[in-house]
Enzyme design. Sequence first.
Site, PDB file in Angstrom:
ATOM      1  N   LYS A  74      -2.455  -0.721   6.053  1.00 28.73           N
ATOM      2  CA  LYS A  74      -1.983   0.521   5.440  1.00 28.73           C
ATOM      3  C   LYS A  74      -3.192   1.494   5.038  1.00 28.73           C
ATOM      4  O   LYS A  74      -3.073   2.578   5.029  1.00 28.73           O
ATOM      5  CB  LYS A  74      -0.968   0.278   4.237  1.00 28.73           C
ATOM      6  CG  LYS A  74       0.349  -0.273   4.576  1.00 28.73           C
ATOM      7  CD  LYS A  74       1.131  -0.572   3.486  1.00 28.73           C
ATOM      8  CE  LYS A  74       2.606  -1.245   4.076  1.00 28.73           C
ATOM      9  NZ  LYS A  74       3.280  -1.886   3.175  1.00 28.73           N
TER      10      LYS A  74
ATOM     11  N   VAL B 247       0.989  -9.284   2.737  1.00 32.96           N
ATOM     12  CA  VAL B 247       1.430 -10.675   2.714  1.00 32.96           C
ATOM     13  C   VAL B 247       1.233 -11.901   3.609  1.00 32.96           C
ATOM     14  O   VAL B 247       1.579 -12.817   3.397  1.00 32.96           O
ATOM     15  CB  VAL B 247       3.277 -10.326   2.791  1.00 32.96           C
ATOM     16  CG1 VAL B 247       3.774  -9.610   1.741  1.00 32.96           C
ATOM     17  CG2 VAL B 247       3.794  -9.627   4.125  1.00 32.96           C
TER      18      VAL B 247
ATOM     19  N   TYR C 211       5.007   0.345  13.090  1.00 31.02           N
ATOM     20  CA  TYR C 211       4.591  -0.265  11.869  1.00 31.02           C
ATOM     21  C   TYR C 211       4.514  -1.900  12.158  1.00 31.02           C
ATOM     22  O   TYR C 211       3.438  -2.434  11.551  1.00 31.02           O
ATOM     23  CB  TYR C 211       5.646   0.112  10.925  1.00 31.02           C
ATOM     24  CG  TYR C 211       5.635  -0.587   9.429  1.00 31.02           C
ATOM     25  CD1 TYR C 211       4.606  -0.388   8.579  1.00 31.02           C
ATOM     26  CD2 TYR C 211       6.348  -1.720   9.190  1.00 31.02           C
ATOM     27  CE1 TYR C 211       4.360  -0.903   7.324  1.00 31.02           C
ATOM     28  CE2 TYR C 211       6.134  -2.396   8.211  1.00 31.02           C
ATOM     29  CZ  TYR C 211       5.214  -1.933   6.932  1.00 31.02           C
ATOM     30  OH  TYR C 211       5.050  -2.683   5.908  1.00 31.02           O
TER      31      TYR C 211
ATOM     32  N   TYR D 234       0.332  -2.697  -5.071  1.00 28.21           N
ATOM     33  CA  TYR D 234       1.789  -2.164  -5.400  1.00 28.21           C
ATOM     34  C   TYR D 234       1.894  -2.373  -7.085  1.00 28.21           C
ATOM     35  O   TYR D 234       1.160  -1.765  -7.794  1.00 28.21           O
ATOM     36  CB  TYR D 234       2.728  -3.187  -4.991  1.00 28.21           C
ATOM     37  CG  TYR D 234       2.274  -3.968  -3.382  1.00 28.21           C
ATOM     38  CD1 TYR D 234       2.299  -3.153  -2.308  1.00 28.21           C
ATOM     39  CD2 TYR D 234       1.968  -5.272  -3.441  1.00 28.21           C
ATOM     40  CE1 TYR D 234       1.903  -3.420  -1.262  1.00 28.21           C
ATOM     41  CE2 TYR D 234       1.571  -5.873  -2.286  1.00 28.21           C
ATOM     42  CZ  TYR D 234       1.343  -4.895  -1.057  1.00 28.21           C
ATOM     43  OH  TYR D 234       0.925  -5.374   0.202  1.00 28.21           O
TER      44      TYR D 234
ATOM     45  N   SER E 161      -0.113  -5.580   5.296  1.00 27.08           N
ATOM     46  CA  SER E 161      -0.385  -4.335   4.594  1.00 27.08           C
ATOM     47  C   SER E 161      -1.811  -3.946   4.416  1.00 27.08           C
ATOM     48  O   SER E 161      -1.758  -2.689   4.092  1.00 27.08           O
ATOM     49  CB  SER E 161       0.476  -4.257   3.085  1.00 27.08           C
ATOM     50  OG  SER E 161       1.857  -4.404   3.462  1.00 27.08           O
TER      51      SER E 161
END
Length: 330
Positions: free
Chosen positions: A77, A269, A199, A251, A74
């Site tokens: 992103k 992760v 993705y 998050y 991530s």
Amino acid sequence: MDTVTASSANADFGIDSILAATHARHLPNVTGAVADYIPELAVADPDHFGIAIATVNGKLHTAGDADHPFTIQSVAKAFIYCLALELVGRDAVMARVGVEPSGDPFNAIEFDPHSNRPFNPMVNAGAITVDGIIHGVAGSDAFELIIDRLSQAAGRRLTMDEAVYRSESETGHRNRAIGHLLRNVGALDGPVDEIVDLYFRQCAIRVTATDLARMGATLAHIGENPVTGQQVFELDAVRNTLAVMFTCGTYDFSGTWAYDVGVPAKSGVGGGICGVVNRLLGIGTFSPRLDVKGNSVRGVASFIDLANELGLHVFDCSNAGSTFVRSLVR
Ligand code: GLN
């Protein structure tokens, strides 16, 4: 165990000794667990631990396994959001994905009830939407565009980990479900399978803690890679990206992160975290054991210590880092 603080143990306040002391302090911490919902991530050696700091004048300081490769997951992103802002502009991106912290886990199947958009680009739903935007512009060249731009930010050619990509592709039913729901609410208008595949590929790009520090330094240096001198990202896009990293980058831990660390950051992760001290530094950490929210345990602990010891929190007495850090980038 003796808990000597880095600053008292290193009266010279040398950055290398502060990094080494931070690394040594958190190395014995084996709490948390390696992500195993992507089978190939479960085989990662949980003991690796590296920290890197890259300055906006091109210097690099490391401790531990800073050159051990892992998948970006991530952390990508943040960088693809920056790319999308440049490709289609702020308004077109905002029409598809918001900038509000969701308070939900990264893989939540939740959209903003008023706009039907994903809450922000740092959770999976938002990032898949951003991939839809990039795919809409670049079609089948979208992955090349993404890996090229991430490579320019890192200052070296990055590659994709085929095994991790295949493993996530074979098991990523939740992300496929999110893709179809996004199509249903109109956040995606392209081919869902290709966009979710994009993705998965971007999540499997291989980096090191040093790469994350260099990539962070590129954002800190308003989009210019401090080592190569290349302008990788546009100025306005960098500002917007840093804002959303600050509010949403970890998050449902983002509020605590802002409180305790106070620098824009993005976690993944794979065990990586990339932090940005605006106009000064990029910081990369790597340690695969994650807490329940999917953030690297040793990474979070290291960032908290570095923020405190180096005066990096944006609301410390100076908003440009401590005098000590400024002396590093002279
Ligand atoms: N590839 C991972 C997923 O979609 C990325 C998640 C993460 O790093 N938080 O589940």
